[in-house]
Design a protein around this motif. Structure first.
Motif, PDB file in Angstrom:
ATOM      1  N   LYS A  51      36.925  39.820   4.681  1.00 37.74           N
ATOM      2  CA  LYS A  51      36.994  39.337   6.059  1.00 37.74           C
ATOM      3  C   LYS A  51      36.355  37.963   6.157  1.00 37.74           C
ATOM      4  O   LYS A  51      35.360  37.681   5.498  1.00 37.74           O
ATOM      5  CB  LYS A  51      36.268  40.297   7.005  1.00 37.74           C
ATOM      6  CG  LYS A  51      36.935  41.645   7.103  1.00 37.74           C
ATOM      7  CD  LYS A  51      36.218  42.531   8.087  1.00 37.74           C
ATOM      8  CE  LYS A  51      36.865  43.899   8.144  1.00 37.74           C
ATOM      9  NZ  LYS A  51      36.244  44.758   9.144  1.00 37.74           N
ATOM     10  N   LEU A  69      32.655  36.958   5.877  1.00 38.06           N
ATOM     11  CA  LEU A  69      31.758  37.973   6.420  1.00 38.06           C
ATOM     12  C   LEU A  69      31.339  38.914   5.298  1.00 38.06           C
ATOM     13  O   LEU A  69      32.173  39.516   4.633  1.00 38.06           O
ATOM     14  CB  LEU A  69      32.451  38.761   7.537  1.00 38.06           C
ATOM     15  CG  LEU A  69      32.857  37.917   8.748  1.00 38.06           C
ATOM     16  CD1 LEU A  69      33.688  38.736   9.709  1.00 38.06           C
ATOM     17  CD2 LEU A  69      31.640  37.377   9.454  1.00 38.06           C
ATOM     18  N   ASP A  70      30.029  39.005   5.072  1.00 35.16           N
ATOM     19  CA  ASP A  70      29.484  39.864   4.027  1.00 35.16           C
ATOM     20  C   ASP A  70      28.118  40.368   4.481  1.00 35.16           C
ATOM     21  O   ASP A  70      27.822  40.342   5.675  1.00 35.16           O
ATOM     22  CB  ASP A  70      29.401  39.113   2.694  1.00 35.16           C
ATOM     23  CG  ASP A  70      28.574  37.831   2.780  1.00 35.16           C
ATOM     24  OD1 ASP A  70      27.770  37.679   3.720  1.00 35.16           O
ATOM     25  OD2 ASP A  70      28.726  36.983   1.894  1.00 35.16           O
ATOM     26  N   ASP A  71      27.290  40.810   3.548  1.00 39.43           N
ATOM     27  CA  ASP A  71      25.975  41.341   3.906  1.00 39.43           C
ATOM     28  C   ASP A  71      25.089  40.298   4.591  1.00 39.43           C
ATOM     29  O   ASP A  71      24.254  40.638   5.413  1.00 39.43           O
ATOM     30  CB  ASP A  71      25.254  41.867   2.661  1.00 39.43           C
ATOM     31  CG  ASP A  71      25.940  43.098   2.100  1.00 39.43           C
ATOM     32  OD1 ASP A  71      26.725  43.731   2.841  1.00 39.43           O
ATOM     33  OD2 ASP A  71      25.700  43.425   0.931  1.00 39.43           O
ATOM     34  N   LYS A  72      25.287  39.039   4.254  1.00 34.18           N
ATOM     35  CA  LYS A  72      24.452  37.973   4.820  1.00 34.18           C
ATOM     36  C   LYS A  72      25.056  37.364   6.082  1.00 34.18           C
ATOM     37  O   LYS A  72      24.358  36.742   6.862  1.00 34.18           O
ATOM     38  CB  LYS A  72      24.228  36.871   3.781  1.00 34.18           C
ATOM     39  CG  LYS A  72      23.429  37.339   2.597  1.00 34.18           C
ATOM     40  CD  LYS A  72      23.246  36.235   1.594  1.00 34.18           C
ATOM     41  CE  LYS A  72      22.513  36.763   0.383  1.00 34.18           C
ATOM     42  NZ  LYS A  72      22.592  35.877  -0.754  1.00 34.18           N
ATOM     43  N   HIS A  73      26.353  37.495   6.245  1.00 34.44           N
ATOM     44  CA  HIS A  73      27.052  36.919   7.395  1.00 34.44           C
ATOM     45  C   HIS A  73      27.828  38.016   8.105  1.00 34.44           C
ATOM     46  O   HIS A  73      28.738  38.594   7.530  1.00 34.44           O
ATOM     47  CB  HIS A  73      28.027  35.827   6.942  1.00 34.44           C
ATOM     48  CG  HIS A  73      27.373  34.696   6.236  1.00 34.44           C
ATOM     49  ND1 HIS A  73      27.214  34.667   4.887  1.00 34.44           N
ATOM     50  CD2 HIS A  73      26.826  33.554   6.715  1.00 34.44           C
ATOM     51  CE1 HIS A  73      26.606  33.543   4.544  1.00 34.44           C
ATOM     52  NE2 HIS A  73      26.358  32.857   5.634  1.00 34.44           N
ATOM     53  N   THR A  74      27.468  38.290   9.344  1.00 31.72           N
ATOM     54  CA  THR A  74      28.146  39.327  10.115  1.00 31.72           C
ATOM     55  C   THR A  74      28.685  38.727  11.407  1.00 31.72           C
ATOM     56  O   THR A  74      28.306  37.631  11.807  1.00 31.72           O
ATOM     57  CB  THR A  74      27.193  40.488  10.453  1.00 31.72           C
ATOM     58  OG1 THR A  74      26.082  39.974  11.194  1.00 31.72           O
ATOM     59  CG2 THR A  74      26.702  41.167   9.192  1.00 31.72           C
ATOM     60  N   PHE A  75      29.555  39.461  12.053  1.00 34.38           N
ATOM     61  CA  PHE A  75      30.139  39.050  13.324  1.00 34.38           C
ATOM     62  C   PHE A  75      29.600  39.974  14.397  1.00 34.38           C
ATOM     63  O   PHE A  75      29.820  41.187  14.341  1.00 34.38           O
ATOM     64  CB  PHE A  75      31.661  39.138  13.253  1.00 34.38           C
ATOM     65  CG  PHE A  75      32.363  38.631  14.479  1.00 34.38           C
ATOM     66  CD1 PHE A  75      32.300  37.293  14.828  1.00 34.38           C
ATOM     67  CD2 PHE A  75      33.107  39.475  15.275  1.00 34.38           C
ATOM     68  CE1 PHE A  75      32.946  36.814  15.947  1.00 34.38           C
ATOM     69  CE2 PHE A  75      33.772  39.008  16.396  1.00 34.38           C
ATOM     70  CZ  PHE A  75      33.680  37.679  16.726  1.00 34.38           C
ATOM     71  N   VAL A  76      28.876  39.436  15.354  1.00 36.93           N
ATOM     72  CA  VAL A  76      28.260  40.247  16.392  1.00 36.93           C
ATOM     73  C   VAL A  76      29.246  40.449  17.527  1.00 36.93           C
ATOM     74  O   VAL A  76      29.770  39.488  18.091  1.00 36.93           O
ATOM     75  CB  VAL A  76      26.979  39.562  16.927  1.00 36.93           C
ATOM     76  CG1 VAL A  76      26.371  40.372  18.056  1.00 36.93           C
ATOM     77  CG2 VAL A  76      25.981  39.361  15.807  1.00 36.93           C
TER      78      VAL A  76
END
Length: 83
Positions: A51, A69-76
């Motif tokens: 993603k 989007l991974d463990d360090k970058h998420t979508f709130v």
């Protein structure tokens, strides 16, 4: 701004913009950029399930990759019912 939800018409315009730019994948989520009415954040996934977050501008007719989007970058997700 009266309504922060992304409309069906806006989604169709965003998808058309992504296709014009040559992007392929599944559209996971659409969210309006705070304070604007022509800029949107879009989460897309590819065939491998990766993603990525993009910023799409209907005013500039441009798509910009933001990050994977991974463990360090998420979508709130904004919760409209919270409060």
């Amino acid at each position: 701004m009266a309504d922060k939800d992304v409309t069906q018409v806006e989604m169709m315009k965003i998808i058309a913009l992504f296709r014009k730019e040559g992007y392929k994948g599944e559209y996971e989520d659409f969210q309006r950029v705070s304070g604007t009415d022509r800029d949107f954040f879009v989460v897309m996934s590819n065939e491998q399930g990766i993603k990525a977050l993009f910023r799409a501008s209907l005013m500039l007719n441009a798509v910009q990759f933001q990050y994977v989007l991974d463990d360090k970058h998420t979508f709130v997700q904004e919760d409209a019912d919270a409060g």
